[in-house]
Design an enzyme around this catalytic site. Structure first.
Site, PDB file in Angstrom:
ATOM      1  N   THR A 182      -3.272  72.209  41.016  1.00 11.75           N
ATOM      2  CA  THR A 182      -2.524  71.585  39.926  1.00 11.75           C
ATOM      3  C   THR A 182      -1.375  72.519  39.654  1.00 11.75           C
ATOM      4  O   THR A 182      -1.448  73.685  40.017  1.00 11.75           O
ATOM      5  CB  THR A 182      -3.453  71.479  38.684  1.00 11.75           C
ATOM      6  OG1 THR A 182      -4.408  70.457  38.907  1.00 11.75           O
ATOM      7  CG2 THR A 182      -2.716  71.185  37.401  1.00 11.75           C
ATOM      8  N   GLY A 236     -11.827  69.454  36.727  1.00 15.45           N
ATOM      9  CA  GLY A 236     -11.358  68.705  35.564  1.00 15.45           C
ATOM     10  C   GLY A 236     -12.447  68.103  34.703  1.00 15.45           C
ATOM     11  O   GLY A 236     -12.321  68.041  33.477  1.00 15.45           O
TER      12      GLY A 236
HETATM   13  N1  ASP Z   1      -7.803  70.026  37.118  1.00 16.79           N
HETATM   14  C1  ASP Z   1      -7.391  69.149  38.178  1.00 16.79           C
HETATM   15  C2  ASP Z   1      -8.197  67.875  38.108  1.00 16.79           C
HETATM   16  O1  ASP Z   1      -9.383  67.942  37.864  1.00 16.79           O
HETATM   17  C3  ASP Z   1      -7.556  69.753  39.524  1.00 16.79           C
HETATM   18  C4  ASP Z   1      -7.159  71.192  39.662  1.00 16.79           C
HETATM   19  O2  ASP Z   1      -6.585  71.786  38.790  1.00 16.79           O
HETATM   20  O3  ASP Z   1      -7.451  71.787  40.686  1.00 16.79           O
HETATM   21  O4  ASP Z   1      -7.637  66.834  38.340  1.00 16.79           O
END
Ligand code: ASP
Length: 325
Positions: A182, A236
């Protein structure tokens, strides 16, 4: 009639003056950015140069008086366009080979926020999130009809072929927890306003329609003037269930913990025992920065009025020189 025209001119001048607001009431400013945490050693050279260049630009802009909300949007937009991260052009594909992106932006000044989820055609989800915030009517727009609305607001739509991983599911859709990442940015400007932005493609081979923490205020993004601006990366579902960014803010606001102590508590006392990998970047109202993770590494960096940009992937700098609570 003449008087009416004069009043209109004065109003137009006042509006353009506030749009070009220059923040120079304090010397202190700070900015941090991340390109996602990771739980396996990196196979490719990490795009730390992209992060460093964005921080250098942001540092110059903040010094000159830019608003934190504009700076965090610009950093995340640059990362989305680079194709080097799991966001925007480089967002990973879901089980059906479609790219679905989520993003949110939050202005600590008035706790205004805008967000988009499950977007399949947006060049820059973070710009769409900003348009939602500035339209000042709703906070979160989702799915095809939400996408039609943000395109009407001015977000740029692109064909599926624009996305590098379109049609490319890089992993068997068994469990969610492999290729992810992200991007995010947080900043404190010289007006003392805090802002945060987060954007993601979520997880590779995710179930179509799955929405992660990134577009959810208090989970993957949070900003409140006088307290903190935060952007998260990681598993997440846990960030949603434990309201990670709001929890960090509450530890600071009500528990009077420092930024780094509050972030450590969530990453290591809450998430780690659940085997939930994650990272956070934050800046507090005094301009203290922390960039921490409980995983193998996190692409990250920060800069302040006193410190030139530093970037790291594995072990490395995680807190700015302290300025006090
Ligand atoms: N937090 C993001 C999600 O769950 C993924 C990530 O940050 O790696 O969509």
């Amino acid at each position: 009639m003449r008087l009416g025209l004069a009043v209109l001119c004065i109003m137009a001048l006042a509006a353009s003056a506030s749009a070009a607001q220059v923040c120079q009431t304090q010397a202190v400013f700070a900015v941090a950015a991340h390109g996602g945490e990771f739980n396996h050693p990196l196979k490719e050279a990490p795009p730390l140069g992209v992060i460093k260049a964005a921080l250098e630009k942001a540092r110059g802009e903040l010094k000159a008086g830019a608003r934190s909300i504009d700076v965090v949007e610009e950093i995340v937009r640059t990362f989305e366009d680079s194709g080097a991260f799991n966001a925007g052009r480089g967002a990973v594909a879901d089980q059906a080979g479609l790219v679905e992106t989520d993003a949110a932006i939050m202005d600590g000044d008035g706790q205004r926020a805008g967000a988009v989820a499950s977007m399949t055609r947006l060049k820059n989800p973070i710009v769409a999130a900003r348009l939602v915030m500035d339209a000042d009517r709703h906070v979160l727009m989702a799915g095809d009809r939400g996408q039609d609305y943000v395109v009407k607001l001015g977000a740029v739509a692109v064909p599926a072929s624009y996305f590098i991983y379109s049609g490319k599911v890089t992993r068997k859709p068994v469990a969610m927890h492999d290729k992810h990442g992200t991007v995010g940015a947080v900043a404190l400007d010289r007006c003392g306003h805090l802002a945060a932005a987060t954007s993601t493609g979520g997880y590779d081979a995710k179930v179509p329609g799955r929405v992660g923490d990134s577009p959810l205020v208090g989970d993957g993004v949070y900003a409140a003037d006088g307290v903190v601006a935060l952007s998260g990366t990681g598993w997440g579902e846990y960030y949603i269930r434990y309201n990670v960014s709001k929890d960090v803010a509450d530890r600071m606001r009500y528990g009077h913990q420092t930024l780094a102590a509050a972030m450590k508590a969530d990453l290591f006392d809450v998430l780690k025992p659940l085997k939930a990998d994650g990272g956070l970047i934050g800046v507090d109202a005094k301009g203290n920065v922390a960039v921490l993770y409980n995983a193998v590494g996190m692409l990250r960096g920060y800069a302040t009025d006193r410190e030139a940009p530093v970037v790291a992937d594995y072990a490395g700098p995680s807190e700015s020189a302290p300025r006090g609570k």
